[in-house]
Design a protein around this motif. Structure first.
Motif, PDB file in Angstrom:
ATOM      1  N   ARG B  32       0.847  -1.207   0.000  1.00 43.68           N
ATOM      2  CA  ARG B  32       0.000   0.000   0.000  1.00 43.68           C
ATOM      3  C   ARG B  32       0.880   1.254   0.000  1.00 43.68           C
ATOM      4  NH1 ARG B  32      -2.877  -1.277   4.248  1.00 43.68           N
ATOM      5  NH2 ARG B  32      -4.570  -2.357   3.221  1.00 43.68           N
ATOM      6  N   ASP B  33       1.923   1.223   0.862  1.00 44.13           N
ATOM      7  CA  ASP B  33       2.827   2.383   0.952  1.00 44.13           C
ATOM      8  C   ASP B  33       3.571   2.628  -0.351  1.00 44.13           C
ATOM      9  OD1 ASP B  33       2.012   2.732   3.488  1.00 44.13           O
ATOM     10  OD2 ASP B  33       3.831   1.957   4.455  1.00 44.13           O
ATOM     11  N   MET B  34       3.919   1.522  -1.013  1.00 45.76           N
ATOM     12  CA  MET B  34       4.688   1.620  -2.249  1.00 45.76           C
ATOM     13  C   MET B  34       3.930   2.477  -3.278  1.00 45.76           C
ATOM     14  SD  MET B  34       6.569  -1.868  -3.372  1.00 45.76           S
ATOM     15  CE  MET B  34       5.234  -2.640  -4.222  1.00 45.76           C
ATOM     16  N   TYR B  35       2.612   2.246  -3.373  1.00 45.46           N
ATOM     17  CA  TYR B  35       1.819   3.004  -4.347  1.00 45.46           C
ATOM     18  C   TYR B  35       1.461   4.387  -3.830  1.00 45.46           C
ATOM     19  CZ  TYR B  35       1.914  -1.409  -6.624  1.00 45.46           C
ATOM     20  OH  TYR B  35       2.384  -2.550  -7.211  1.00 45.46           O
ATOM     21  N   LEU B  36       1.197   4.453  -2.525  1.00 41.12           N
ATOM     22  CA  LEU B  36       0.781   5.725  -1.942  1.00 41.12           C
ATOM     23  C   LEU B  36       1.895   6.768  -2.010  1.00 41.12           C
ATOM     24  CD1 LEU B  36      -1.450   7.254  -0.430  1.00 41.12           C
ATOM     25  CD2 LEU B  36      -0.465   6.408   1.713  1.00 41.12           C
ATOM     26  N   ARG B  37       3.104   6.355  -1.653  1.00 41.19           N
ATOM     27  CA  ARG B  37       4.197   7.341  -1.600  1.00 41.19           C
ATOM     28  C   ARG B  37       4.532   7.886  -2.982  1.00 41.19           C
ATOM     29  NH1 ARG B  37       9.699   3.878  -0.162  1.00 41.19           N
ATOM     30  NH2 ARG B  37       9.707   2.694  -2.080  1.00 41.19           N
ATOM     31  N   ALA B  38       4.222   7.103  -4.034  1.00 43.33           N
ATOM     32  CA  ALA B  38       4.464   7.600  -5.388  1.00 43.33           C
ATOM     33  C   ALA B  38       3.563   8.805  -5.687  1.00 43.33           C
ATOM     34  CB  ALA B  38       4.222   6.492  -6.409  1.00 43.33           C
ATOM     35  N   PHE B  39       2.457   8.921  -4.942  1.00 42.44           N
ATOM     36  CA  PHE B  39       1.574  10.090  -5.084  1.00 42.44           C
ATOM     37  C   PHE B  39       1.946  11.201  -4.107  1.00 42.44           C
ATOM     38  CE2 PHE B  39      -1.157   6.700  -6.749  1.00 42.44           C
ATOM     39  CZ  PHE B  39      -1.659   7.286  -7.895  1.00 42.44           C
ATOM     40  N   THR B  40       2.386  10.793  -2.910  1.00 38.95           N
ATOM     41  CA  THR B  40       2.517  11.795  -1.855  1.00 38.95           C
ATOM     42  C   THR B  40       3.928  12.372  -1.722  1.00 38.95           C
ATOM     43  OG1 THR B  40       2.859  10.021  -0.269  1.00 38.95           O
ATOM     44  CG2 THR B  40       0.620  10.852  -0.484  1.00 38.95           C
ATOM     45  N   GLU B  41       4.951  11.595  -2.082  1.00 37.38           N
ATOM     46  CA  GLU B  41       6.320  12.117  -1.950  1.00 37.38           C
ATOM     47  C   GLU B  41       6.684  12.879  -3.216  1.00 37.38           C
ATOM     48  OE1 GLU B  41       9.291   9.310  -0.696  1.00 37.38           O
ATOM     49  OE2 GLU B  41       7.952   8.453   0.811  1.00 37.38           O
ATOM     50  N   ASP B  42       7.387  13.948  -3.029  1.00 36.42           N
ATOM     51  CA  ASP B  42       7.735  14.781  -4.179  1.00 36.42           C
ATOM     52  C   ASP B  42       9.022  14.253  -4.828  1.00 36.42           C
ATOM     53  OD1 ASP B  42       7.526  16.746  -6.015  1.00 36.42           O
ATOM     54  OD2 ASP B  42       8.416  18.303  -4.744  1.00 36.42           O
ATOM     55  N   LYS B  43       8.913  13.075  -5.389  1.00 34.89           N
ATOM     56  CA  LYS B  43      10.061  12.453  -6.047  1.00 34.89           C
ATOM     57  C   LYS B  43       9.622  11.928  -7.407  1.00 34.89           C
ATOM     58  CE  LYS B  43      12.534  10.700  -1.978  1.00 34.89           C
ATOM     59  NZ  LYS B  43      12.902   9.483  -1.249  1.00 34.89           N
ATOM     60  N   PRO B  44      10.563  11.832  -8.342  1.00 29.56           N
ATOM     61  CA  PRO B  44      10.177  11.280  -9.651  1.00 29.56           C
ATOM     62  C   PRO B  44       9.812   9.800  -9.538  1.00 29.56           C
ATOM     63  CG  PRO B  44      12.551  11.707  -9.557  1.00 29.56           C
ATOM     64  CD  PRO B  44      11.969  12.260  -8.294  1.00 29.56           C
ATOM     65  N   VAL B  45       8.879   9.402 -10.359  1.00 28.24           N
ATOM     66  CA  VAL B  45       8.398   8.008 -10.351  1.00 28.24           C
ATOM     67  C   VAL B  45       8.841   7.318 -11.641  1.00 28.24           C
ATOM     68  CG1 VAL B  45       6.304   6.575 -10.440  1.00 28.24           C
ATOM     69  CG2 VAL B  45       6.406   8.561  -8.895  1.00 28.24           C
ATOM     70  N   ALA B  46       9.266   6.067 -11.488  1.00 23.34           N
ATOM     71  CA  ALA B  46       9.597   5.253 -12.669  1.00 23.34           C
ATOM     72  C   ALA B  46       8.759   3.989 -12.637  1.00 23.34           C
ATOM     73  CB  ALA B  46      11.079   4.888 -12.658  1.00 23.34           C
ATOM     74  N   TRP B  47       8.224   3.617 -13.783  1.00 24.21           N
ATOM     75  CA  TRP B  47       7.602   2.286 -13.881  1.00 24.21           C
ATOM     76  C   TRP B  47       8.705   1.342 -14.325  1.00 24.21           C
ATOM     77  CZ3 TRP B  47       2.085   2.280 -16.472  1.00 24.21           C
ATOM     78  CH2 TRP B  47       1.208   2.999 -15.650  1.00 24.21           C
TER      79      TRP B  47
END
Lengths: 286, 446
Positions: B32-47
């Motif tokens: 759950r955290d793995m997906y949530l933090r991709a929205f909430t943390e101000d960091k670039p996301v990679a798939w």
């Protein structure tokens, strides 16, 4: 076999397959057997098939010491004492008929299975994948397409001079292929022989995983089709055994296993664990 | 980069397994955290496609999101169908990997509306700034991420990570070539990431993260092997199928190290105190091939209700960790070294067993490695309609198992995520037939 009270003991096996319901009642030998269609209604009313078998055996329901249900519908048999899978029941049934059997190939209405047997016990088994090709349903569809009765297919194929190659991958595609072969002018008997070869090829490839050893018995409704049996023999490279009534081996095995369990319980001086024993219709929706 | 989280759809009835260890119970929160933090943390996301390089993303402060994990999550919640159907509507075959189809359907639905599909679990996968595919494990992985990048209009990079010729892996010249080639591939990946996020790799930080990953891997391996050998089984396959998540998707993070320390301690306590997961362990089974049925993990509990336990799963498992020499100081080379040693150790083990030319996918454990060591009574393999990589070779493995161990093998059939391929009555019948077979063998004394 006598009970502790000195009464004769009887055993029943009920095999509710996808297409047919089979009941065998036995003591030392088979006293009565019955084969009826399994439809939506019949599945609910399996107890009526049991009642008919009891009538033939001239027994009352309470006289039957132990009832084992098998087949896909085994869970919904409210009058059974125990449920055992068709794999174990078929192995027991064919071993009681042919003690030398090492591999049983059962081709039923909607599945096919290979069972490796040693001393009457299952040591390994395989079942077909989720596909109608390689089952009795495949033959039903093709018979309808060709305008033949299911029971005519076997003899028809024996007249073939040169079988037609038919895809074994899918019932729907095979049906289309049959239609196009008819349009091409192929002989019906050659088409039917091709269909039998297609089923045998698929079932053989499945059973091969068991490392086939002689003797091999073929059971299930499709074993009544001489064309499929011959085609299987061609793939195996040796003759196979076919019971006089290949539909009944599962029910026979179920009854035999009931007898075996009862005997063991009596030997150990234990009481026989019975089910709720309600000779009534099955309830599927609570 | 922060996106609006969408509301979740109603969740269908539970089909996941009841967990036996506290560690396994924590995994849902990790996911759950793995997906949530991709929205909430101000960091670039990679798939990212799983490829044993999570450490690079951690070092670059990039949040990796793994669509294959997300597909498993959708399947567990039985909400994979709309994604699968959308992907198939775009022409993807129904035998294309269902992990891929779920992700592709997700991307297509996003493209359709410009929004995260409202029924996406855990708020969905955040929009990435890059896509990273690799050749590890199967051939779908290049094209899968390339297709993602087209739906999402996001730059894509693929790197190659070939298997060395296993039986010649111990030859120094082959190792040298393999290392050289893989270094070039990983450096290419680092350059791509640097370009996408506009900063340089901190090599000292990466070194620290890689070494932390090595410790994590060792704990993961020790915990799994200790559990597999233990009788009674303290850590059945359904738990083990959960607990690989931090190793695959969070490797290099402090949290992953803590997780495996906790798992190791928990299993050790249970082993020392002979605490099993079920009261009476009648039969020990090995899940020996094919990914699990994420859509119906409760089937493991069904098995347990009948007195059997899957004491080990040889699918998502760690191989013996590499003994890294001090001279290997480049963190990228350390990553490669460890992966390469897998092949050497595997070949050594096969030689010990007299096997040669074993054809199973290298990520899978050969059942003959485990049957005797883990007191296994029966082997189960899962034929997956949409995963060639883990299905090819299963018949060969069955034959080997029979040759070496005289235990029966059962094949079950469905798919890891596509529940349309699952037939519960058939599974239960086959499992019950297996138990009857084991009973018969036991009575016959074999």
């Amino acid at each position: 076999m006598l009970s502790e009270e000195g009464l004769r003991m009887y055993f029943a096996g009920v095999d509710i397959g996808s297409t047919m319901t089979k009941v065998v009642i036995m003591d030392e030998e088979v006293l009565a057997s019955i084969i009826g269609p399994t439809g939506a209604e019949h599945r609910r009313l399996a107890y009526r098939v049991m009642e008919e078998a009891l009538e033939r055996a001239k027994l009352s329901f309470d006289e039957v010491s132990y009832i084992v249900a098998t087949g896909y519908g085994r869970i919904n048999v409210p009058f059974a004492d125990k449920q055992i899978t068709e794999i174990t029941c078929h192995a027991k049934g064919v071993s009681s008929l042919f003690p030398t059997v090492r591999v049983a190939i059962d081709i039923g209405g909607q599945d096919a299975k290979g069972i490796k047997i040693s001393d009457g016990r299952v040591i390994d088994f395989v079942m077909n994948d989720k596909c109608a090709a390689g089952t009795g349903r495949f033959l039903e569809v093709i018979a309808e397409t060709l305008g033949l009765k299911l029971e005519e297919l076997g003899e028809t194929s024996m007249k073939s001079k040169s079988k037609v190659n038919i895809s074994s991958t899918c019932t729907v595609f095979a049906e289309q292929e049959v239609v196009s072969r008819i349009a091409d002018g192929a002989d019906i008997e050659d088409i039917v022989a091709g269909i039998h070869d297609s089923i045998a090829s698929r079932v053989y490839r499945m059973a091969e995983r068991l490392k086939i050893e002689r003797d091999v018995v073929i059971t299930g409704g499709v074993a009544k089709n001489i064309g499929v049996v011959k085609a299987m023999e061609d793939y195996l490279g040796f003759p196979v055994l076919v019971p006089e009534e290949p539909l009944l081996t599962g029910a026979r095995g179920a009854a035999s296993l009931g007898k075996e369990l009862t005997l063991k319980a009596l030997e150990r001086g234990e009481s026989i664990e019975r089910g709720t024993r309600r000779l009534e219709e099955a309830t599927f929706f609570k | 980069m922060t996106q609006q989280k969408q509301p979740e759809a109603e969740v269908p009835k539970k089909t996941s397994a009841t967990k036996w260890t506290e560690s396994a119970k924590k995994v849902r929160g990790v996911v759950r955290d793995m997906y949530l933090r991709a929205f909430t943390e101000d960091k670039p996301v990679a798939w990212v496609m799983f490829a044993l390089v999570n450490e690079l993303f951690v070092a670059m402060d990039v949040l990796p999101v793994y669509p294959e994990n997300y597909a498993g999550l959708c399947a567990t919640k039985r909400i994979g169908d709309p994604f699968i159907e959308r992907a198939e509507a775009d022409g993807f075959s129904n035998v294309t990997c269902s992990y891929a189809r779920i992700g592709l359907g997700y991307s297509a639905l996003w493209q359709d509306t410009g929004e995260i599909p409202e029924f996406a679990p855990d708020g969905g996968m955040a929009k990435p700034v890059m896509m990273v595919g690799s050749s590890l494990a199967c051939d779908t992985r290049y094209k899968w991420f390339q297709a993602f990048s087209r739906y999402m209009d996001v730059p894509y990079h693929a790197f190659d990570t070939p298997n060395p010729p296993m039986y010649y892996a111990s030859r120094p010249d082959i190792r040298e070539q393999y290392t050289k080639y893989n270094l070039s591939q990983l450096r290419g990946l680092v350059a791509f990431m640097e370009e996408r996020v506009g900063k340089k790799m901190d090599w000292d930080k990466l070194d620290e993260i890689v070494r932390r990953g090595e410790k994590t891997y060792q704990l993961w391996y020790d915990a799994y092997m200790m559990a597999g050998r233990a009788v009674p089984c303290p850590f059945p396959a359904e738990d083990s199928f959960n607990c690989f998540v931090p190793a695959f998707f969070c490797m290099g993070e402090e949290s992953a190290l803590d997780f495996y320390q906790g798992l190791y301690d928990e299993i050790k306590y249970k082993v020392d105190n002979k605490i099993g997961s079920i009261p009476e362990e009648k039969y020990r089974l090995l899940w020996a091939g094919g990914l699990p049925p994420w859509h119906t993990m409760q089937i493991f509990n069904y098995v347990e209700e009948r007195g059997a336990v899957f004491c080990f799963q040889a699918v998502y498992l760690p191989f013996p960790p590499a003994d890294l020499p001090d001279r290997v100081t480049d963190p990228l080379e350390r990553l490669i070294y460890g992966r390469y040693d897998m092949y050497i150790r595997r070949a050594e083990r096969d030689r010990e067993l007299g096997l040669f030319g074993e054809c199973n996918f290298v990520g899978m454990g050969n059942p003959v490695y485990f049957v005797d060591d883990f007191n296994v009574d029966g082997v189960v393999m899962h034929w997956l309609r949409s995963c060639r990589g883990t299905t090819i070779g299963q018949i060969y493995s069955k034959n080997l198992t029979e040759e070496y161990s005289n235990v029966p093998t059962l094949f079950l059939e469905s798919d890891m995520c596509d529940v349309r391929d699952y037939f519960e009555a058939d599974w239960k019948m086959k499992l019950n037939a297996l138990f009857e077979t084991l009973d018969a063998r036991k009575r016959a004394g074999s």
